[in-house]
Design an enzyme around this catalytic site. Structure first.
Site, PDB file in Angstrom:
ATOM      1  N   ARG A  43       7.497   1.203   8.398  1.00  0.00           N
ATOM      2  CA  ARG A  43       6.264   0.438   8.278  1.00  0.00           C
ATOM      3  C   ARG A  43       5.801  -0.109   9.626  1.00  0.00           C
ATOM      4  NH1 ARG A  43       8.140  -3.141   3.471  1.00  0.00           N
ATOM      5  NH2 ARG A  43       8.195  -1.706   1.738  1.00  0.00           N
ATOM      6  N   ARG A  47       0.564  -3.945   7.685  1.00  0.00           N
ATOM      7  CA  ARG A  47      -0.141  -5.214   7.508  1.00  0.00           C
ATOM      8  C   ARG A  47       0.214  -6.297   8.510  1.00  0.00           C
ATOM      9  NH1 ARG A  47       1.286  -6.377   1.419  1.00  0.00           N
ATOM     10  NH2 ARG A  47       3.194  -5.331   2.102  1.00  0.00           N
ATOM     11  N   ARG A  56      -8.586  -2.572   7.252  1.00  0.00           N
ATOM     12  CA  ARG A  56      -8.537  -2.796   5.811  1.00  0.00           C
ATOM     13  C   ARG A  56      -9.659  -3.702   5.305  1.00  0.00           C
ATOM     14  NH1 ARG A  56      -7.487  -2.408   1.942  1.00  0.00           N
ATOM     15  NH2 ARG A  56      -5.603  -3.313   1.048  1.00  0.00           N
ATOM     16  N   ASP A  94       1.515   6.953   1.913  1.00  0.00           N
ATOM     17  CA  ASP A  94       2.249   6.130   0.952  1.00  0.00           C
ATOM     18  C   ASP A  94       3.074   7.046   0.060  1.00  0.00           C
ATOM     19  OD1 ASP A  94       2.229   3.124  -0.067  1.00  0.00           O
ATOM     20  OD2 ASP A  94       2.360   4.414  -1.834  1.00  0.00           O
ATOM     21  N   TYR A 175       8.553   3.883 -10.424  1.00  0.00           N
ATOM     22  CA  TYR A 175       7.175   3.377 -10.344  1.00  0.00           C
ATOM     23  C   TYR A 175       6.309   3.953 -11.453  1.00  0.00           C
ATOM     24  CZ  TYR A 175       7.523   0.993  -5.811  1.00  0.00           C
ATOM     25  OH  TYR A 175       7.833   0.126  -4.800  1.00  0.00           O
TER      26      TYR A 175
END
Length: 382
Positions: A43, A47, A56, A94, A175
């Site tokens: 990552r 973010r 974003r 992702d 998921y």
């Protein structure tokens, strides 16, 4: 809305990639002796970076994944910020693009994370999923990732290798059934025990897609690959051996049959009990460790298992600083990073965190970690 960032024209030519200038990561992953440990971070594009958050503001998460120019821009952001300190880039995408491609809707909800409005609930729901050989094409559904990889490979200009990745079948199954994150994974694990035949069918179908997707990623420009089994630690050793390991091994075997020289990494978070199995029963080149195991102990166990079974290859370890240490002060980060490097010792390893960067991380704390790896690992190799 279009991004306000000035994006260059895209390049989808897979025949003329720039020559690689820094091959430290690839040499290490292939088991070659190197002058220091390469370093990158899971990552590393995300973010915690203000430049990512600026993208974003005007672009939904999966739009960034699907737009090759945006995905390239986000992939390159940490390379610009930490110039000369990162030894690999990982494409911005992702793990949940596979469930999307197979026919499930996935939303990225601010403050919550991934959400499946209509998850799988019973074995009969498998009929809703695309199946290879039955009109479903991985390349058609996920071609946008390939285009992002090709464009990024050109945009990198050979600075560092480009990594592709997928989520592992058990993690994606969890998921797809839970509908998002879960503390217990009770719904997904119930399938393992109440519907084992259906569970294996789902895992096999996801593994087929994942393997073909990784092969396509290499053709598009990925120079190394990682498989994320993020929920491995939620399985007992027996259940990991039944429902995770065979599919991890299958994915690696199928990719290696086509691209034997492309390094592959497996990250089975929390499954420290499975180190020996991952080393001896799969053909991954690199095993990534989370922070719950001492690297020296992991190295000893892997070497012992491989010697006992006369496995004719080397396995490189990757990891494994606890990401929350980057919330500490600079001295603590430097000390704990040096301690980590010493624990791996002079043996080949790839420096990384034990999991991904957190949204709350200060970008400058990552710089401290990267600098500390350069300093500490180089000293160990002298």
């Amino acid at each position: 809305m279009a991004s306000s960032i000035d994006l260059p024209a895209v390049n989808f030519d897979t025949t003329g990639f720039p020559a690689l200038k820094n091959d430290l990561y690839l040499r290490t992953a292939r088991g070659e002796k190197t002058e220091r440990a390469p370093v990158w971070c899971m990552r590393q594009a995300g973010r915690y970076l203000p430049e990512f958050r600026a993208i974003r503001v005007e672009n939904e998460f999966f739009k960034v994944c699907r737009d090759p120019a945006l995905a390239t821009e986000v992939t390159l952001q940490p390379l610009r910020r930490y110039a000369g300190l990162l030894d690999a880039a990982i494409i911005f995408s992702d793990i949940l693009v596979i469930p999307q491609a197979m026919g499930l809707e996935v939303q990225m909800v601010p403050g919550k994370g991934p959400h499946f409005p209509d998850p799988l609930r019973t074995p009969s729901d498998l009929s809703r999923l695309g199946d290879l050989g039955a009109g479903f094409s991985v390349d058609d559904e996920l071609g946008y990732v390939y285009r992002a990889l090709t464009n990024t490979r050109h945009a990198l200009g050979g600075q560092v290798p480009l990594l592709g990745f997928v989520g592992a079948p058990w993690t994606l199954m969890a998921y797809m059934i839970e509908g998002g994150g879960s503390r217990t994974l009770a719904l997904a694990k119930a399938w393992l025990f109440a519907h084992p035949t259906a569970a294996h069918e789902l895992l096999a179908r996801v593994a087929d897609v994942a393997a073909q997707f990784l092969i396509g990623q290499v053709r598009a420009g990925a120079q190394a690959l990682q498989v994320f089994e993020s929920w491995a630690g939620e399985l007992s050793p027996r259940d990991f051996a039944d429902f995770s390991l065979p599919y991890l091994a299958l994915i690696a075997k199928r990719v290696k049959a086509v691209f034997p020289d492309v390094p592959m990494t497996v990250f089975a978070k929390g499954a420290h009990y499975a180190l020996e199995l991952l080393a001896t029963e799969t053909c991954f080149d690199v095993i990534s460790l989370d922070w719950s195991i001492d690297p020296a102990a992991a190295r000893e166990r892997v070497d012992k298992a491989m010697a006992a079974q006369a496995v004719p290859r080397s396995v490189v370890l990757q990891g494994n600083l606890d990401p929350t240490i980057l919330l500490g002060d600079e001295q603590t980060i430097r000390e704990r990073t040096a301690e980590m490097c010493r624990s791996f010792g002079p043996a080949l390893h790839i420096a990384n965190l034990g999991h991904g960067m957190l949204p709350s991380h200060d970008p400058e704390r990552l710089r401290v970690f990267l600098e500390a790896v350069h300093e500490s690992s180089a000293q160990l190799r002298r």
